[in-house]
Design an enzyme around this catalytic site. Structure first.
Site, mmCIF file in Angstrom:
data_model
loop_
_atom_site.group_PDB
_atom_site.id
_atom_site.type_symbol
_atom_site.label_atom_id
_atom_site.label_comp_id
_atom_site.label_asym_id
_atom_site.label_seq_id
_atom_site.Cartn_x
_atom_site.Cartn_y
_atom_site.Cartn_z
ATOM 1 N N TYR A 158 -32.020 -8.099 -9.124
ATOM 2 C CA TYR A 158 -32.200 -7.759 -10.858
ATOM 3 C C TYR A 158 -32.000 -6.924 -11.276
ATOM 4 C CZ TYR A 158 -32.642 -10.723 -15.497
ATOM 5 O OH TYR A 158 -32.293 -11.545 -16.170
ATOM 6 N N LYS A 165 -34.359 -6.966 -19.845
ATOM 7 C CA LYS A 165 -35.180 -8.232 -20.644
ATOM 8 C C LYS A 165 -36.178 -7.359 -20.673
ATOM 9 C CE LYS A 165 -32.097 -11.343 -19.795
ATOM 10 N NZ LYS A 165 -31.932 -11.955 -21.260
HETATM 11 C C1 1JT Z 1 -27.159 -12.034 -16.887
HETATM 12 C C2 1JT Z 1 -26.625 -12.593 -15.123
HETATM 13 C C3 1JT Z 1 -28.417 -12.367 -17.502
HETATM 14 C C4 1JT Z 1 -27.475 -13.097 -14.981
HETATM 15 C C5 1JT Z 1 -29.041 -13.214 -15.117
HETATM 16 C C6 1JT Z 1 -29.023 -12.795 -16.488
HETATM 17 N N1 1JT Z 1 -31.155 -13.366 -16.668
HETATM 18 C C7 1JT Z 1 -30.840 -13.754 -15.504
HETATM 19 N N2 1JT Z 1 -29.738 -14.155 -14.798
HETATM 20 C C8 1JT Z 1 -29.926 -15.122 -13.392
HETATM 21 C C9 1JT Z 1 -30.507 -14.130 -11.967
HETATM 22 C C10 1JT Z 1 -31.452 -14.286 -12.369
HETATM 23 C C11 1JT Z 1 -31.411 -13.634 -10.535
HETATM 24 C C12 1JT Z 1 -30.795 -12.666 -10.064
HETATM 25 C C13 1JT Z 1 -29.202 -12.746 -10.675
HETATM 26 C C14 1JT Z 1 -29.411 -13.708 -12.187
HETATM 27 C C15 1JT Z 1 -25.199 -12.406 -15.161
HETATM 28 C C16 1JT Z 1 -24.312 -11.889 -15.726
HETATM 29 C C17 1JT Z 1 -25.228 -10.285 -16.644
HETATM 30 C C18 1JT Z 1 -25.776 -11.674 -17.404
HETATM 31 O O1 1JT Z 1 -31.032 -11.579 -9.053
HETATM 32 C C19 1JT Z 1 -29.988 -10.780 -8.350
HETATM 33 C C20 1JT Z 1 -33.040 -12.878 -10.109
#
Ligand code: 1JT
Length: 258
Positions: A158, A165
């Site tokens: 992440y 965040k």
């Molecule tokens: C963005 C994306 C913000 C995916 C997101 C996000 N907040 C949560 N996710 C889901 C997520 C969760 C995890 C992860 C990847 C994605 C994608 C576009 C940009 C903003 O781990 C690799 C844990």
């Protein structure tokens, strides 16, 4: 009688029908809210126009709002003031990180990628709240944004988005303190992982969905509808004395020790 009758809410972050912001917008509209929608660019405008067609009792007002363009946030709220006069709610459901930085080693995060993630995902809440406040202060208002557990835990992959965040959740507390005297509440929902188009494109995301389904107390993932209902609570008078908080809508996953 709807919980949002007579209320006007600006919603940012609808890209398609799987967007979290779309789930929130439909829930608010079903309770009587009038919607003002922001879109990032012309491509998103066309997508949004297709989506809203027939989806709401009245066609929502739509205007551009790009967090990376100087003056764009201010222009949106000027147009919103012309259209609606006053505002009761704001839903911030936008975030961005470079694909290559959602995964791999955190230490390899570039300054460019770090700054862009912060600008779009965290600072934009400050800019939007500042621009919205004059439209809200007459009768108070509610600002809501979306977070994720990676703000407070080191979730593998992440990375830079977790740092953004964390900043977003801190922004919620500082904005709540700053805007509270004007009757404006500021809160966030920390949602469990949700199948959206942008999330499904991130490697490692699907395994996180599986992990939550297997381990969360409720043994399921959360949906856009689950988030929509919590958003309705935080944007409505039901949460009149709640501000500066992070509400976990995650099937209980975050309480676990592993
Ligand atoms: C963005 C994306 C913000 C995916 C997101 C996000 N907040 C949560 N996710 C889901 C997520 C969760 C995890 C992860 C990847 C994605 C994608 C576009 C940009 C903003 O781990 C690799 C844990």
């Amino acid at each position: 009688m709807g919980l949002m009758d007579g209320k006007t809410v600006a919603v940012f972050g609808i890209a398609n029908k799987r967007s979290i912001a779309w789930g929130i917008a439909r829930t608010l509209a079903a309770e009587g809210a009038t919607l003002l929608l922001g879109y990032q660019n012309e491509r998103m405008q066309r997508a949004l126009e297709g989506l809203v067609d027939g989806a709401f009792p009245e066609r929502p007002f739509m205007a551009p709002c790009d967090a990376t363009v100087e003056g764009s946030v201010e222009a949106f709220f000027e147009a919103a003031a012309q259209e609606a006069g006053a505002l009761d709610g704001l839903v911030h459901s936008i975030a961005f990180a470079k694909r290559e930085e959602l995964g791999g080693r955190f230490r390899d995060t570039s300054w460019d990628g770090y700054a862009l993630a912060q600008q779009v995902s965290a600072y934009s809440l400050v800019a939007m709240s500042r621009a919205a406040a004059p439209l809200m202060s007459e009768r108070g208002g509610s600002v809501l944004c979306m977070s994720y557990l990676g703000a407070v835990r080191a979730v593998e992959g992440y990375n830079v988005m977790g740092v953004a965040k964390a900043a977003l959740e801190a922004n919620v507390r500082y904005l709540a303190a700053d805007l509270g005297p004007e009757g404006i509440r500021v809160n966030s929902i920390s949602a469990g992982p949700i199948k959206t188009v942008s999330a499904m494109g991130v490697s490692g995301f699907k395994s996180i969905l599986g992990q939550v389904e297997a381990k969360a107390p409720l043994r399921r993932n959360v949906t856009q509808e689950d988030v929509g209902k919590a958003a309705l609570f935080l944007l409505s008078d039901l949460s009149a004395a709640i501000t500066g908080q992070v509400l976990y809508v995650d099937a209980g996953y975050s309480i676990l020790g592993v």
